[in-house]
Motif scaffolding. Structure first.
Motif, PDB file in Angstrom:
ATOM      1  N   SER A  32      -9.122  10.371  -9.172  1.00  8.24           N
ATOM      2  CA  SER A  32      -8.082  11.308  -8.744  1.00  8.24           C
ATOM      3  C   SER A  32      -7.340  11.901  -9.932  1.00  8.24           C
ATOM      4  CB  SER A  32      -7.106  10.603  -7.798  1.00  8.24           C
ATOM      5  OG  SER A  32      -7.772  10.224  -6.608  1.00  8.24           O
ATOM      6  N   SER A  33      -7.307  11.167 -11.047  1.00  3.96           N
ATOM      7  CA  SER A  33      -6.680  11.728 -12.243  1.00  3.96           C
ATOM      8  C   SER A  33      -7.602  12.738 -12.932  1.00  3.96           C
ATOM      9  CB  SER A  33      -6.304  10.607 -13.221  1.00  3.96           C
ATOM     10  OG  SER A  33      -7.445   9.880 -13.641  1.00  3.96           O
ATOM     11  N   ASP A  36      -7.671  16.446  -9.616  1.00  8.62           N
ATOM     12  CA  ASP A  36      -6.490  16.473  -8.769  1.00  8.62           C
ATOM     13  C   ASP A  36      -6.714  17.503  -7.666  1.00  8.62           C
ATOM     14  OD1 ASP A  36      -4.035  16.715  -7.585  1.00  8.62           O
ATOM     15  OD2 ASP A  36      -2.942  17.259  -9.406  1.00  8.62           O
ATOM     16  N   THR A  38      -4.846  18.672  -5.539  1.00 11.91           N
ATOM     17  CA  THR A  38      -3.750  19.609  -5.312  1.00 11.91           C
ATOM     18  C   THR A  38      -3.731  20.743  -6.331  1.00 11.91           C
ATOM     19  OG1 THR A  38      -2.135  18.372  -6.661  1.00 11.91           O
ATOM     20  CG2 THR A  38      -2.389  17.711  -4.360  1.00 11.91           C
ATOM     21  N   ASP A  39      -4.653  20.714  -7.288  1.00 16.27           N
ATOM     22  CA  ASP A  39      -4.781  21.763  -8.309  1.00 16.27           C
ATOM     23  C   ASP A  39      -5.904  22.703  -7.861  1.00 16.27           C
ATOM     24  OD1 ASP A  39      -5.481  23.324 -10.547  1.00 16.27           O
ATOM     25  OD2 ASP A  39      -4.979  21.735 -11.967  1.00 16.27           O
ATOM     26  N   TYR A  69      -4.015   9.670  -0.366  1.00 16.11           N
ATOM     27  CA  TYR A  69      -2.770   8.913  -0.567  1.00 16.11           C
ATOM     28  C   TYR A  69      -2.765   7.854   0.520  1.00 16.11           C
ATOM     29  CZ  TYR A  69       2.318   8.133  -1.103  1.00 16.11           C
ATOM     30  OH  TYR A  69       3.566   7.588  -1.309  1.00 16.11           O
ATOM     31  N   ARG A  81       4.605  14.197  -0.989  1.00 12.96           N
ATOM     32  CA  ARG A  81       3.481  13.887  -1.875  1.00 12.96           C
ATOM     33  C   ARG A  81       2.248  13.490  -1.062  1.00 12.96           C
ATOM     34  NH1 ARG A  81       0.449  15.160  -5.998  1.00 12.96           N
ATOM     35  NH2 ARG A  81      -0.760  13.392  -6.783  1.00 12.96           N
ATOM     36  N   VAL A  85      -1.529  15.445  -1.049  1.00 12.67           N
ATOM     37  CA  VAL A  85      -2.824  14.809  -1.326  1.00 12.67           C
ATOM     38  C   VAL A  85      -3.713  14.766  -0.087  1.00 12.67           C
ATOM     39  CG1 VAL A  85      -3.951  12.674  -2.074  1.00 12.67           C
ATOM     40  CG2 VAL A  85      -1.837  13.424  -3.191  1.00 12.67           C
ATOM     41  N   GLY A  89      -4.637  19.182  -0.380  1.00 12.42           N
ATOM     42  CA  GLY A  89      -5.831  18.984  -1.200  1.00 12.42           C
ATOM     43  C   GLY A  89      -7.136  19.153  -0.444  1.00 12.42           C
TER      44      GLY A  89
END
Length: 296
Positions: A32-33, A36, A38-39, A69, A81, A85, A89
């Motif tokens: 997820s890092s 992402d 959400t990008d 999440y 948040r 996610v 996302g």
């Protein structure tokens, strides 16, 4: 052959999706890092690069979204948040998949239901989440299905495996720390080994690329049902410990920020009707997981 892009690829399910992918296929499983969801730009770039690489290798690309999440209690005070996610996302991912004509399999949860059922939930039963986590996951389902017609949603429940924290690992740790253990006995569901779920998702991906399954919602969990107390007693038995050391209690004895569904059993009838292999009974899977040293 199928190629898989697995957002959330370093998590519990993602780990086993990598292990379940055919050796002559292609799998890209960013954490997820690393990706992402959400990008929007990152999602578009990742799907475009994956689709191109798969097709250059004469493979059929499929995206299996394992990113989520999943902090159920934390979501009660962090719903924005969780929504980003679990809903925004997946919507962005579905849009990118539509742009590049890549089928999408999105993993969801039993928490989209109210948990007051009297028989196993079918995929088309009315939803009604009672927690922030459930609301955000349902919103993700809706965005995926509304955005891209070649999207499948697979709901699952009570997942455990080699990667990350889970109920089996917690109970195994507590067995060595306490003489007795109280576990709720008024919540019912179907324990699901992540390796079995991953194998089922890969089978679905292969069916999808052959055009053998229309886009829809399906359920995939371990066969049968039990309570958390029954599950804990089975874990004790696999550890060679006395299951009677696990004592039943009620949900009211362990209040949590997020309400838990009293009934989370999902019907696998639609899964089997699609020609997909039913996941094995949960007791059999638990024995196999311990034998393979996948847990605790």
């Amino acid at each position: 052959m199928v190629a898989l892009l697995v957002p959330g690829g370093r998590g519990q399910l993602g780990h086993d999706l990598v292990a379940s992918t055919p050796t002559d296929g292609l799998v890209h499983a960013p954490s997820s890092s690393e990706l992402d969801l959400t990008d929007a730009d990152a999602v578009v770039d990742a799907v475009a690069a994956f689709a191109s690489s798969a097709r250059d290798s004469e493979l059929k690309p499929v995206v299996v979204n394992a990113a989520a999440y999943t902090a159920v209690d934390a979501a009660e005070t962090d719903e924005d948040r969780a929504f980003a996610v679990n809903a925004v996302g997946p919507g962005l991912l579905a849009s990118a998949c539509r742009e590049h004509n890549v089928p999408l399999i999105h993993v969801s949860t039993d928490y989209v239901f109210p948990g007051d059922g009297q028989r196993p939930y079918e995929p088309d039963d009315p939803t009604g989440p009672r927690s922030a986590y459930g609301r955000t996951k349902l919103a993700g389902e809706q965005r995926v299905l509304q955005t891209w017609e070649r999207s499948w949603v697979v709901r699952t429940a009570w997942v455990y495996g080699a990667g990350g924290p889970n109920f089996v690992k917690t109970i195994a740790r507590l067995e060595g720390e306490r003489d007795t253990l109280s576990v709720v006995d008024d919540q019912r569901g179907s324990p699901t080994w992540s390796l079995d779920l991953a194998s089922g998702l890969v089978e679905l991906a292969e069916l999808v690329v052959r055009g053998g399954e229309p886009a829809r919602v399906l359920h995939a969990t371990g066969g049968g049902e039990t309570t958390w107390c029954g599950f804990a007693r089975a874990i004790f038995a696999e550890l060679g410990a006395d299951p009677e050391r696990v004592k039943p209690c009620g949900t009211e004895d362990f209040p949590r920020p997020a309400p838990r569904p009293a009934y989370s059993v999902l019907s696998g009838q639609a899964w089997a009707a699609a020609g997909l292999t039913p996941l094995r009974p949960w007791q059999e899977a638990l024995r196999a997981a311990f034998a393979a040293k996948a847990v605790p």
